[in-house]
Motif scaffolding. Structure first.
Motif: not given
Length: 102
Positions: A37-42, A44, A66-70
């Protein structure tokens, strides 16, 4: 869950879910998606019912942290079927999210 989904469907789905979770626990030592989940950069969108008997409240919080910008939207009275019980509100949140991200 049987009331919501019917006995045959629920038994088949539950059995497949248990098999899948068991496989993940054995192969990944219980890490369903924490590492990824830390690799998600879209953008969410996370939707969660606060009374979900299958997904504890700490799961969507972990994802949001842990998901940036979620974005997390909680349904205070919701259970696991928020997409059915609150279909209009659920769909409006999804539509707003998708239109915003175009």
């Amino acid at each position: 869950m049987i009331e919501q989904y019917g006995e045959d469907y629920f038994r088949k789905t539950w059995s497949a879910w248990i098999d899948g979770v068991t496989e993940i626990i054995e192969e990944k030592k219980g890490d369903v998606c924490m590492a990824e989940c830390r690799q998600i950069h879209k953008p969410t969108l996370i939707l969660h019912g606060d009374h979900d008997p299958m997904v504890p409240q700490e799961h969507p919080v972990y994802l949001q942290n842990n998901i940036r910008g979620s974005r997390l939207i909680r349904f205070p009275d919701g259970k696991h079927n928020i997409h059915l019980r609150y279909a209009d509100v659920f769909n409006r949140h999804v539509e707003d999210f998708l239109l915003k991200e175009e």
